[in-house]
Design a protein around this motif. Structure first.
Motif, PDB file in Angstrom:
ATOM      1  N   ARG A   1       0.378  -0.891  -0.234  1.00 33.20           N
ATOM      2  CA  ARG A   1       0.273   0.017   0.251  1.00 33.20           C
ATOM      3  C   ARG A   1       1.243   1.310  -0.184  1.00 33.20           C
ATOM      4  N   PRO A   2       0.387   2.247  -1.040  1.00 33.95           N
ATOM      5  CA  PRO A   2       1.867   3.451  -1.233  1.00 33.95           C
ATOM      6  C   PRO A   2       1.403   4.449   0.888  1.00 33.95           C
ATOM      7  N   ALA A   3       2.355   5.051   0.947  1.00 37.82           N
ATOM      8  CA  ALA A   3       2.561   5.692   2.147  1.00 37.82           C
ATOM      9  C   ALA A   3       1.778   6.491   1.943  1.00 37.82           C
ATOM     10  N   LYS A   4       1.666   7.705   3.249  1.00 41.76           N
ATOM     11  CA  LYS A   4       0.623   9.259   2.846  1.00 41.76           C
ATOM     12  C   LYS A   4       1.965   9.637   2.410  1.00 41.76           C
ATOM     13  N   LYS A   5       1.345  10.421   1.527  1.00 45.98           N
ATOM     14  CA  LYS A   5       2.579  11.495   1.891  1.00 45.98           C
ATOM     15  C   LYS A   5       2.829  12.509   2.526  1.00 45.98           C
ATOM     16  N   LYS A   6       3.969  12.404   3.179  1.00 47.82           N
ATOM     17  CA  LYS A   6       4.670  13.386   4.924  1.00 47.82           C
ATOM     18  C   LYS A   6       4.781  14.962   4.739  1.00 47.82           C
ATOM     19  N   GLY A   7       4.431  15.817   5.142  1.00 46.03           N
ATOM     20  CA  GLY A   7       4.650  17.105   5.256  1.00 46.03           C
ATOM     21  C   GLY A   7       5.901  17.200   6.490  1.00 46.03           C
ATOM     22  N   ALA A   8       6.404  18.493   6.551  1.00 44.41           N
ATOM     23  CA  ALA A   8       6.810  19.526   7.275  1.00 44.41           C
ATOM     24  C   ALA A   8       6.999  18.677   8.744  1.00 44.41           C
ATOM     25  N   GLY A   9       7.927  19.090   9.254  1.00 44.10           N
ATOM     26  CA  GLY A   9       7.989  17.942  10.936  1.00 44.10           C
ATOM     27  C   GLY A   9       7.416  16.549  11.052  1.00 44.10           C
ATOM     28  N   GLU A  10       7.870  15.761   9.546  1.00 44.34           N
ATOM     29  CA  GLU A  10       5.988  14.241  10.482  1.00 44.34           C
ATOM     30  C   GLU A  10       7.590  13.714   9.637  1.00 44.34           C
ATOM     31  N   SER A  11       7.569  12.288   9.979  1.00 40.85           N
ATOM     32  CA  SER A  11       8.700  11.102   9.892  1.00 40.85           C
ATOM     33  C   SER A  11       9.282  11.143   8.551  1.00 40.85           C
ATOM     34  N   ARG A  12      10.275  11.137   8.216  1.00 44.43           N
ATOM     35  CA  ARG A  12      10.355  10.715   7.171  1.00 44.43           C
ATOM     36  C   ARG A  12      10.479   8.881   6.792  1.00 44.43           C
ATOM     37  N   GLU A  13      10.492   8.527   7.591  1.00 43.48           N
ATOM     38  CA  GLU A  13      10.684   6.739   7.613  1.00 43.48           C
ATOM     39  C   GLU A  13       9.659   6.011   7.565  1.00 43.48           C
ATOM     40  N   LEU A  14       9.215   4.643   6.232  1.00 46.81           N
ATOM     41  CA  LEU A  14       8.407   3.931   5.537  1.00 46.81           C
ATOM     42  C   LEU A  14       7.994   3.829   6.986  1.00 46.81           C
ATOM     43  N   PRO A  15       6.413   4.316   7.589  1.00 45.34           N
ATOM     44  CA  PRO A  15       5.644   3.441   8.641  1.00 45.34           C
ATOM     45  C   PRO A  15       5.729   1.485   8.448  1.00 45.34           C
ATOM     46  N   GLY A  16       5.393   0.828   9.257  1.00 50.16           N
ATOM     47  CA  GLY A  16       5.351  -0.572   9.652  1.00 50.16           C
ATOM     48  C   GLY A  16       4.662  -1.206   8.531  1.00 50.16           C
ATOM     49  N   GLY A  17       4.484  -2.094   8.266  1.00 57.36           N
ATOM     50  CA  GLY A  17       3.241  -3.028   7.914  1.00 57.36           C
ATOM     51  C   GLY A  17       2.310  -2.411   6.376  1.00 57.36           C
ATOM     52  N   LEU A  18       3.272  -1.255   5.620  1.00 54.34           N
ATOM     53  CA  LEU A  18       2.545  -1.530   4.441  1.00 54.34           C
ATOM     54  C   LEU A  18       3.172  -1.967   3.203  1.00 54.34           C
ATOM     55  N   GLN A  19       4.377  -3.013   3.792  1.00 52.25           N
ATOM     56  CA  GLN A  19       5.133  -3.410   2.457  1.00 52.25           C
ATOM     57  C   GLN A  19       5.170  -5.562   2.874  1.00 52.25           C
ATOM     58  N   ILE A  20       5.051  -6.052   2.002  1.00 56.53           N
ATOM     59  CA  ILE A  20       4.805  -7.311   2.028  1.00 56.53           C
ATOM     60  C   ILE A  20       6.807  -7.563   2.392  1.00 56.53           C
ATOM     61  N   SER A  21       7.044  -6.901   1.435  1.00 58.37           N
ATOM     62  CA  SER A  21       8.821  -7.229   1.842  1.00 58.37           C
ATOM     63  C   SER A  21       9.508  -5.900   2.339  1.00 58.37           C
ATOM     64  N   ARG A  22      10.678  -6.126   3.188  1.00 58.74           N
ATOM     65  CA  ARG A  22      10.916  -6.139   3.822  1.00 58.74           C
ATOM     66  C   ARG A  22      12.439  -6.382   4.546  1.00 58.74           C
ATOM     67  N   ASP A  23      13.501  -5.008   4.030  1.00 58.45           N
ATOM     68  CA  ASP A  23      14.711  -5.520   5.382  1.00 58.45           C
ATOM     69  C   ASP A  23      15.073  -6.723   5.475  1.00 58.45           C
ATOM     70  N   GLY A  24      14.888  -7.538   3.920  1.00 59.60           N
ATOM     71  CA  GLY A  24      15.381  -8.755   3.293  1.00 59.60           C
ATOM     72  C   GLY A  24      14.413  -9.632   3.702  1.00 59.60           C
ATOM     73  N   PHE A  25      13.459  -9.392   4.187  1.00 67.25           N
ATOM     74  CA  PHE A  25      12.217 -10.594   4.819  1.00 67.25           C
ATOM     75  C   PHE A  25      11.185 -10.146   3.690  1.00 67.25           C
ATOM     76  N   THR A  26      10.549 -11.374   4.145  1.00 68.43           N
ATOM     77  CA  THR A  26       8.827 -11.152   2.847  1.00 68.43           C
ATOM     78  C   THR A  26       8.252 -12.067   4.195  1.00 68.43           C
ATOM     79  N   LEU A  27       6.277 -11.599   3.687  1.00 63.73           N
ATOM     80  CA  LEU A  27       5.895 -12.165   4.432  1.00 63.73           C
ATOM     81  C   LEU A  27       5.052 -12.888   2.603  1.00 63.73           C
ATOM     82  N   ASP A  28       5.377 -14.162   3.639  1.00 61.90           N
ATOM     83  CA  ASP A  28       3.889 -15.490   2.266  1.00 61.90           C
ATOM     84  C   ASP A  28       3.002 -15.977   3.336  1.00 61.90           C
TER      85      ASP A  28
END
Length: 318
Positions: free
Chosen positions: A48-75
């Motif tokens: 799922r696409p992450a919401k665009k971030k505004g000033a002062g908001e976190s630049r790190e992609l929130p968890g749970g939006l990706q099926i694959s991340r940091d070398g791991f995939t949820l099957d």
């Protein structure tokens, strides 16, 4: 989940937010009439696409939006189920380097892996406790009452070196006539199974804030909460729309010499963006786990969130 008291993320859309399975307390049922039914039969997008971030908001992609991340995939082996029918969710976490199922996890809050299932409208919530087979396949029984789109979250920490916690998400389709519910109002007190739970504090985008939840029964504070997953309360936060997942951990734990078993349970959280979020508090009392759910708004989206908190006044910080 990680011990620490941080929230990795939420992501946006709500009103742009806890053994076995739980549902939202009746006090939070919306008064608005449901939308016309829509037939649900296709498997939704995996990411799922992450919401665009505004000033002062976190630049790190929130968890749970990706099926694959940091070398791991949820099957997810069970991408589609029938509404109201008992079923078994089966899934695995795959190491992308070896293409093998992961079988070594670090225990966090008493579990190797935490599994959350939530409907896209956040009206249905389940915190499941899956069982892992020797080959790395996880399974958990579940019955989802309403048709529509759901998100499955696997929250875990690989047992390897200094690995950090990972939250992966996959879409789950529940077949039938879908009737999405509007987001419940942002009430500060909700009732669940005879308990009243009151929320104090506020979510603020890009800044850590304290959330305090007080549990009462029959008008009296509950001072004998029982430990659940290594704490007196377990809080999950999801952002509406994309269902970005936040890590939230309690401030203190049983046996640390300073944390009391109620009536208040405290958490520290940071909202990654402005918008509406749904909070789900799991707490155990008299041998049973109950879930209280709240809608909150970060960044002044609701007047009550920008009003001074208890004990605050002009010229005094929280």
């Amino acid at each position: 989940m990680q011990t620490g008291l941080k929230i990795t993320a939420f992501a946006a859309g709500l009103a742009a937010v806890f053994g076995s399975a739980y549902t939202v307390g009746g006090a939070l049922e919306p008064a608005a009439a449901p939308k016309e039914p829509a037939h649900q039969d296709a498997h939704a997008e995996k990411e799922r696409p992450a919401k665009k971030k505004g000033a002062g908001e976190s630049r790190e992609l929130p968890g749970g939006l990706q099926i694959s991340r940091d070398g791991f995939t949820l099957d997810l082996d069970t991408p589609r189920v029938e509404a109201g029918e008992p079923t078994e969710l089966r899934f695995s976490v795959v190491d992308e380097d070896t293409s093998r199922k992961v079988t070594a996890f670090r225990r966090e809050h008493g579990k190797e892996l935490h599994l959350i299932v939530a409907s896209d409208d956040l009206a249905t919530y389940r915190h499941l406790h899956p069982v892992r087979a020797a080959d790395g396949t996880w399974s958990a029984p579940v019955e989802l009452p309403e048709a529509g789109g759901y998100r499955v979250f696997a929250d875990f920490t690989p047992d390897a070196g200094n690995a950090e916690g990972v939250t992966l998400g996959a879409d789950l389709s529940v077949a039938g006539d879908a009737r999405p519910e509007p987001l419940p109002a942002a009430d500060r007190t909700v009732t669940v199974d005879g308990y009243e739970v009151t929320l104090a504090g506020a979510l603020r985008p890009g800044a850590a804030g304290e959330l305090r939840l007080e549990v009462e029964k029959d008008g009296r504070p509950v001072t004998d909460l029982q430990p659940y997953l290594g704490a007196y309360g377990h809080l999950v936060a999801l952002r509406a729309g994309d269902l970005a997942y936040l890590h939230v951990h309690p401030n203190g734990e049983p046996g640390d010499g300073r944390t009391t078993p109620g009536p208040e349970v405290s958490f520290t959280a940071t909202a990654p963006s402005k918008g509406a979020y749904r909070l789900f508090l799991d707490f155990r009392h008299e041998g049973k786990v109950r879930t209280a759910a709240f809608t909150v708004h970060a960044g002044g989206a609701s007047p009550e969130e920008s009003a001074p908190e208890d004990g605050e006044s002009a010229g005094h910080g929280h």
